[in-house]
Every structure is written in C-alpha cells, then in structure tokens.
Design a protein around this motif. Structure first.
Motif, short mmCIF file in Angstrom:
data_model
loop_
_atom_site.label_atom_id
_atom_site.label_comp_id
_atom_site.label_asym_id
_atom_site.label_seq_id
_atom_site.Cartn_x
_atom_site.Cartn_y
_atom_site.Cartn_z
N UNK A 75 0.82 -1.15 0.15
CA UNK A 75 -0.16 -0.07 -0.02
C UNK A 75 0.91 1.22 0.06
N UNK A 76 1.83 1.21 0.98
CA UNK A 76 2.91 2.57 1.01
C UNK A 76 3.56 2.56 -0.41
N UNK A 77 3.96 1.52 -0.84
CA UNK A 77 4.69 1.74 -2.39
C UNK A 77 3.66 2.34 -3.27
N UNK A 78 2.59 1.72 -3.34
CA UNK A 78 1.90 2.14 -4.44
C UNK A 78 1.39 3.81 -4.22
N UNK A 79 1.18 4.11 -2.95
CA UNK A 79 0.96 5.46 -2.69
C UNK A 79 2.00 6.32 -2.97
#
Length: 245
Positions: free
Chosen positions: A104-108
């Motif tokens: 999730x953090x990577x995509x954000x």
C-alpha cells in the motif's frame, strides 16, 4: 498566468465553506487557479475515502483484484467499479488487508503521495503514510495518511494520464515536464480504476454534485466524462470533504 474567470467560479463554488480548490491542466501541470494556497500546498489533510484509489491500484497491481473487479478468493460478489463509485468501505478494507501495508505504501508513493510534487513554491508539505500500521481503516478511510490537495491533483491526473506524473507549475511557459516517464504501476492497473471514477460521477457518491452534460464530445446522454473520487471524514477537528477528479 492565473485564469481569473476560473478563480471566480472556484471561489463561488466554495461559498461559505473553509477550503481550497486546485485547478490544474492534467497534461502539463500548469496551475490555472489555486484558491487558498496555504491549505493546497503547505498543509496536509486526511484523504478520507479518496485513499481507496490507492488501495484499488495496489489490489490490481498485486492481483488481489481480478480482471472482472472481484476480490480473488472472496465470497463477496462486489466489483471494483461499483465499490469505487459507491465508496464501499468493506471492499477496500478486505483488499487492503490482503495487499498489506508495505505494498500500500509503495503504491501511494508511486502515485505521488508522501513526497513533494516539485512545484515552484517554497515550503511545500510532504504529508505522511501509515508505515508499519495495518489497521483496516487505513485502506478505506485514510487513517494514518496525510496528503496535500496538490498531491491529490497529481495523483488523479497520473491515473487518467496513463501513468504520467506532471510537475505542477505556477505561471510558466516552460515545456511540460514529468516526475518520471511513467508511474511504476502497470497501465492496466491504472486504467482499471477509471470506470469506477466515472461511476462516482454518473451514479455514485458524486452524482448529486456533477452536471451529467460535462462531456468533451458535446453529447448529453447522461454519461459524464468526469472521473473522480469523493471523500468525507473527520479530520483537523472538523468534517473534511474532498473531491479529486
């Protein structure tokens, strides 16, 4: 130069509400008007349900969401288009828990959150992500995340630009530039979000506030070409309402 007609429309739209409006050319990053620059660029806010676009992109990229929009291996029959349009919390909490906080953090970050946009204005806020926190509400309500309205403008244009992240600019005639040639997400994942964003305006949570005749081709068949995502939640000690399109 700022478009004064657009600014007048934006100020009228805000009315008595405390808030900010960013109007940016999606292909170039040219800022046509920004009402309340302090809040748009130098303050960060909880993104509320707009964060579901990040969760959806992460789910598509990691194949937790199938090609037909269903959650892989889930008993739920809900599809991604409807879940975005109607802002369904349970759908995105389930996807988020499967994807996990790191993805999730990577995509954000891939979509431009938790980093400066590169705008030609000092003291730009960075925002934050919920690193190491796997609370289900992170994926549906934006708990643990803070964004600037300008970052949201960059994010939604990257989704609908086929992955191009523009650098927002005030009053410049420079050639358009991009942060990177492409967002580090597949075009398939990005394109998978758009029908639900259209649905938000056509029949979903933004339906009451959108003129269905807003189409580039001039047709008025009730299907708008607006692609966006609403958000509303408690933040900054008050109700926060967002529309990123």
């Amino acid at each position: 130069a700022e478009d004064l007609t657009l600014r007048e429309v934006a100020v009228d739209a805000l009315g008595n509400h405390a808030g900010t409006i960013v109007v940016m050319e999606a292909k170039t990053g040219q800022l046509l008007t920004v009402v309340n620059q302090e809040w748009a660029i130098k303050e960060s806010f909880k993104p509320c349900s707009v964060i579901k676009l990040v969760t959806g992109a992460a789910g598509l990229e990691s194949n937790e969401i199938a090609d037909d929009g269903s959650i892989v291996g889930s008993s739920s029959s809900m599809k991604l288009d409807y879940a975005i349009a109607k802002s369904n919390n349970a759908y995105f909490q389930q996807v988020g828990k499967r994807v996990g906080g790191d993805e999730f953090d990577k995509t954000a970050r891939d979509l431009g959150l938790a980093q400066k946009t590169g705008i030609n204005v000092p003291d730009e806020a960075v925002g934050r992500l919920p690193r190491g926190n796997n609370n289900a509400r992170n994926y549906s309500h934006g708990d643990g995340t803070e964004v600037t309205p300008l970052q949201l403008a960059v994010m939604v244009t990257a989704i609908t630009n086929g992955g191009k992240k523009v650098v927002p600019k005030f009053g410049t005639s420079e050639a358009p530039s991009v942060v990177s040639s492409d967002v580090n997400l597949s075009k398939k994942s990005l394109e998978g979000l758009v029908p639900g964003m259209n649905g938000s305006a056509e029949y979903g949570t933004a339906h009451r506030g959108i003129d269905a005749s807003l189409r580039e081709d001039g047709k008025t068949d009730g299907k708008t070409q607006v692609a966006g995502k609403t958000g509303s939640c408690l933040g900054h000690g008050s109700w926060v309402g967002l529309f990123a399109s």
